[in-house]
Design a protein around this motif. Structure first.
Motif, PDB file in Angstrom:
ATOM      1  N   LEU A  10       0.863  -1.185   0.000  1.00  0.00           N
ATOM      2  CA  LEU A  10       0.000   0.000   0.000  1.00  0.00           C
ATOM      3  C   LEU A  10       0.895   1.229   0.000  1.00  0.00           C
ATOM      4  O   LEU A  10       1.653   1.446   0.954  1.00  0.00           O
ATOM      5  N   LYS A  11       0.815   2.027  -1.074  1.00  0.00           N
ATOM      6  CA  LYS A  11       1.728   3.164  -1.218  1.00  0.00           C
ATOM      7  C   LYS A  11       0.944   4.433  -1.532  1.00  0.00           C
ATOM      8  O   LYS A  11       0.507   4.637  -2.660  1.00  0.00           O
ATOM      9  N   PRO A  12       0.786   5.304  -0.533  1.00  0.00           N
ATOM     10  CA  PRO A  12       0.111   6.579  -0.793  1.00  0.00           C
ATOM     11  C   PRO A  12       1.015   7.532  -1.570  1.00  0.00           C
ATOM     12  O   PRO A  12       2.242   7.478  -1.437  1.00  0.00           O
ATOM     13  N   SER A  13       0.407   8.395  -2.367  1.00  0.00           N
ATOM     14  CA  SER A  13       1.197   9.380  -3.115  1.00  0.00           C
ATOM     15  C   SER A  13       1.785  10.439  -2.193  1.00  0.00           C
ATOM     16  O   SER A  13       2.720  11.142  -2.565  1.00  0.00           O
ATOM     17  N   THR A  14       1.264  10.550  -0.978  1.00  0.00           N
ATOM     18  CA  THR A  14       1.831  11.419   0.050  1.00  0.00           C
ATOM     19  C   THR A  14       1.600  10.774   1.407  1.00  0.00           C
ATOM     20  O   THR A  14       0.587  10.114   1.624  1.00  0.00           O
ATOM     21  N   GLU A  26      -1.795   3.577  -4.111  1.00  0.00           N
ATOM     22  CA  GLU A  26      -1.507   2.436  -4.982  1.00  0.00           C
ATOM     23  C   GLU A  26      -1.538   1.177  -4.125  1.00  0.00           C
ATOM     24  O   GLU A  26      -1.053   1.175  -2.994  1.00  0.00           O
ATOM     25  N   TYR A  27      -2.104   0.106  -4.662  1.00  0.00           N
ATOM     26  CA  TYR A  27      -2.206  -1.143  -3.919  1.00  0.00           C
ATOM     27  C   TYR A  27      -1.924  -2.322  -4.846  1.00  0.00           C
ATOM     28  O   TYR A  27      -1.964  -2.204  -6.068  1.00  0.00           O
ATOM     29  N   LYS A  28      -1.624  -3.462  -4.235  1.00  0.00           N
ATOM     30  CA  LYS A  28      -1.524  -4.731  -4.945  1.00  0.00           C
ATOM     31  C   LYS A  28      -2.456  -5.722  -4.257  1.00  0.00           C
ATOM     32  O   LYS A  28      -2.501  -5.788  -3.025  1.00  0.00           O
ATOM     33  N   VAL A  29      -3.183  -6.468  -5.071  1.00  0.00           N
ATOM     34  CA  VAL A  29      -4.016  -7.558  -4.582  1.00  0.00           C
ATOM     35  C   VAL A  29      -3.468  -8.833  -5.210  1.00  0.00           C
ATOM     36  O   VAL A  29      -3.233  -8.876  -6.416  1.00  0.00           O
ATOM     37  N   ARG A  30      -3.283  -9.854  -4.406  1.00  0.00           N
ATOM     38  CA  ARG A  30      -2.674 -11.094  -4.871  1.00  0.00           C
ATOM     39  C   ARG A  30      -3.645 -12.271  -4.723  1.00  0.00           C
ATOM     40  O   ARG A  30      -4.444 -12.289  -3.789  1.00  0.00           O
ATOM     41  N   ASN A  31      -3.527 -13.199  -5.643  1.00  0.00           N
ATOM     42  CA  ASN A  31      -4.183 -14.494  -5.486  1.00  0.00           C
ATOM     43  C   ASN A  31      -3.064 -15.493  -5.231  1.00  0.00           C
ATOM     44  O   ASN A  31      -2.332 -15.869  -6.140  1.00  0.00           O
ATOM     45  N   LEU A  32      -2.911 -15.909  -3.994  1.00  0.00           N
ATOM     46  CA  LEU A  32      -1.861 -16.844  -3.624  1.00  0.00           C
ATOM     47  C   LEU A  32      -2.222 -18.283  -3.991  1.00  0.00           C
ATOM     48  O   LEU A  32      -1.371 -19.160  -3.969  1.00  0.00           O
ATOM     49  N   ASN A  60     -14.030  -2.489  -7.736  1.00  0.00           N
ATOM     50  CA  ASN A  60     -14.271  -3.846  -8.218  1.00  0.00           C
ATOM     51  C   ASN A  60     -13.025  -4.404  -8.882  1.00  0.00           C
ATOM     52  O   ASN A  60     -12.351  -3.701  -9.622  1.00  0.00           O
ATOM     53  N   ILE A  61     -12.756  -5.662  -8.602  1.00  0.00           N
ATOM     54  CA  ILE A  61     -11.695  -6.414  -9.265  1.00  0.00           C
ATOM     55  C   ILE A  61     -12.403  -7.464 -10.119  1.00  0.00           C
ATOM     56  O   ILE A  61     -13.235  -8.220  -9.616  1.00  0.00           O
ATOM     57  N   SER A  62     -12.073  -7.507 -11.403  1.00  0.00           N
ATOM     58  CA  SER A  62     -12.778  -8.405 -12.323  1.00  0.00           C
ATOM     59  C   SER A  62     -12.454  -9.871 -12.086  1.00  0.00           C
ATOM     60  O   SER A  62     -13.156 -10.745 -12.583  1.00  0.00           O
ATOM     61  N   VAL A  69      -0.991 -11.238  -9.576  1.00  0.00           N
ATOM     62  CA  VAL A  69      -0.873 -10.035  -8.748  1.00  0.00           C
ATOM     63  C   VAL A  69      -1.408  -8.880  -9.576  1.00  0.00           C
ATOM     64  O   VAL A  69      -0.989  -8.673 -10.705  1.00  0.00           O
ATOM     65  N   ARG A  70      -2.347  -8.113  -9.025  1.00  0.00           N
ATOM     66  CA  ARG A  70      -2.936  -6.978  -9.736  1.00  0.00           C
ATOM     67  C   ARG A  70      -2.632  -5.707  -8.972  1.00  0.00           C
ATOM     68  O   ARG A  70      -2.802  -5.635  -7.758  1.00  0.00           O
ATOM     69  N   THR A  71      -2.150  -4.684  -9.685  1.00  0.00           N
ATOM     70  CA  THR A  71      -1.879  -3.375  -9.110  1.00  0.00           C
ATOM     71  C   THR A  71      -2.967  -2.414  -9.539  1.00  0.00           C
ATOM     72  O   THR A  71      -3.429  -2.458 -10.680  1.00  0.00           O
ATOM     73  N   GLY A  72      -3.382  -1.550  -8.623  1.00  0.00           N
ATOM     74  CA  GLY A  72      -4.398  -0.545  -8.934  1.00  0.00           C
ATOM     75  C   GLY A  72      -4.206   0.679  -8.068  1.00  0.00           C
ATOM     76  O   GLY A  72      -3.293   0.732  -7.235  1.00  0.00           O
ATOM     77  N   THR A  73      -5.060   1.669  -8.288  1.00  0.00           N
ATOM     78  CA  THR A  73      -5.035   2.879  -7.464  1.00  0.00           C
ATOM     79  C   THR A  73      -6.458   3.242  -7.041  1.00  0.00           C
ATOM     80  O   THR A  73      -7.423   2.936  -7.746  1.00  0.00           O
ATOM     81  N   ILE A  74      -6.545   3.896  -5.909  1.00  0.00           N
ATOM     82  CA  ILE A  74      -7.808   4.408  -5.379  1.00  0.00           C
ATOM     83  C   ILE A  74      -7.578   5.862  -5.015  1.00  0.00           C
ATOM     84  O   ILE A  74      -6.565   6.200  -4.391  1.00  0.00           O
ATOM     85  N   GLY A  75      -8.513   6.724  -5.391  1.00  0.00           N
ATOM     86  CA  GLY A  75      -8.471   8.113  -4.965  1.00  0.00           C
ATOM     87  C   GLY A  75      -8.964   8.238  -3.537  1.00  0.00           C
ATOM     88  O   GLY A  75      -9.958   7.615  -3.157  1.00  0.00           O
ATOM     89  N   VAL A  76      -8.266   9.038  -2.738  1.00  0.00           N
ATOM     90  CA  VAL A  76      -8.588   9.185  -1.319  1.00  0.00           C
ATOM     91  C   VAL A  76      -8.664  10.661  -0.962  1.00  0.00           C
ATOM     92  O   VAL A  76      -7.796  11.439  -1.365  1.00  0.00           O
ATOM     93  N   THR A  77      -9.675  11.027  -0.202  1.00  0.00           N
ATOM     94  CA  THR A  77      -9.761  12.351   0.404  1.00  0.00           C
ATOM     95  C   THR A  77     -10.146  12.148   1.861  1.00  0.00           C
ATOM     96  O   THR A  77     -11.199  11.587   2.153  1.00  0.00           O
ATOM     97  N   LEU A  78      -9.277  12.574   2.758  1.00  0.00           N
ATOM     98  CA  LEU A  78      -9.511  12.409   4.190  1.00  0.00           C
ATOM     99  C   LEU A  78     -10.214  13.632   4.772  1.00  0.00           C
ATOM    100  O   LEU A  78      -9.997  14.744   4.317  1.00  0.00           O
ATOM    101  N   ARG A  79     -11.013  13.386   5.785  1.00  0.00           N
ATOM    102  CA  ARG A  79     -11.674  14.474   6.511  1.00  0.00           C
ATOM    103  C   ARG A  79     -10.985  14.636   7.862  1.00  0.00           C
ATOM    104  O   ARG A  79     -10.739  13.656   8.546  1.00  0.00           O
ATOM    105  N   GLY A  80     -10.686  15.843   8.204  1.00  0.00           N
ATOM    106  CA  GLY A  80     -10.076  16.105   9.508  1.00  0.00           C
ATOM    107  C   GLY A  80      -8.570  15.954   9.505  1.00  0.00           C
ATOM    108  O   GLY A  80      -8.018  15.127   8.794  1.00  0.00           O
TER     109      GLY A  80
END
Length: 106
Positions: A10-14, A26-32, A60-62, A69-80
Motif C-alpha cells: 500500500l503506497k500513498p502518493s503522500t 496504490e495497492y496490490k491484490v494477490r491471489n496466492l 471492483n476487481i474483475s 498479482v494486480r496493481t491498482g489505485t484508489i483516490g482518497v480524500t480524508l476528513r479532519g
C-alpha cells in the motif's frame, strides 16, 4: 483461491495529506492460490473496519487468475487533520470462498 493484501504493498502518493485534499493510494491484490477468484470488491477504510472505521471507497476487481498479482489505485480524500490509519479490505463483499480471510486486510 487465496486473496491477499499486504501493508508493504500500500503506497500513498503522500504520507502527509491535508484534510480535504485528494491523493492516490496504490495497492496490490494477490491471489496466492492456484484457482481463479472470479469478480470481487475491495474497500478502503479510514480506521479499522472491525471497530467502526469509515468507508472511503469501494472498487471492483474483475477476477484474478491463479497466482496473479494486480496493481491498482484508489483516490482518497480524508476528513479532519491528524493521524489516519487506512485499511484495504479485499473481497469485502465475501464473494469468494477461501479457507481463511485473515490475509484479506492490510
Amino acid at each position: 483461491p487465496d486473496i491477499a493484501v499486504y501493508s508493504e504493498d500500500l503506497k500513498p502518493s503522500t504520507y502527509v495529506p491535508s484534510a480535504g485534499t485528494a491523493f492516490t493510494l496504490e495497492y496490490k491484490v494477490r491471489n496466492l492460490g492456484e484457482s481463479e477468484t472470479g469478480a470481487f470488491t475491495i474497500s478502503l477504510y479510514d480506521g479499522d473496519p472491525a471497530s467502526g472505521g469509515t468507508l472511503l471507497q469501494t472498487g471492483n476487481i474483475s477476477g484474478l487468475t491463479g497466482t496473479e498479482v494486480r496493481t491498482g489505485t484508489i483516490g482518497v480524500t480524508l476528513r479532519g487533520d491528524g493521524a489516519h490509519t487506512l485499511y484495504l479490505v479485499a473481497d469485502s463483499g465475501n464473494q469468494i470462498t477461501e479457507l481463511t480471510k485473515a490475509s484479506n486486510i492490510a
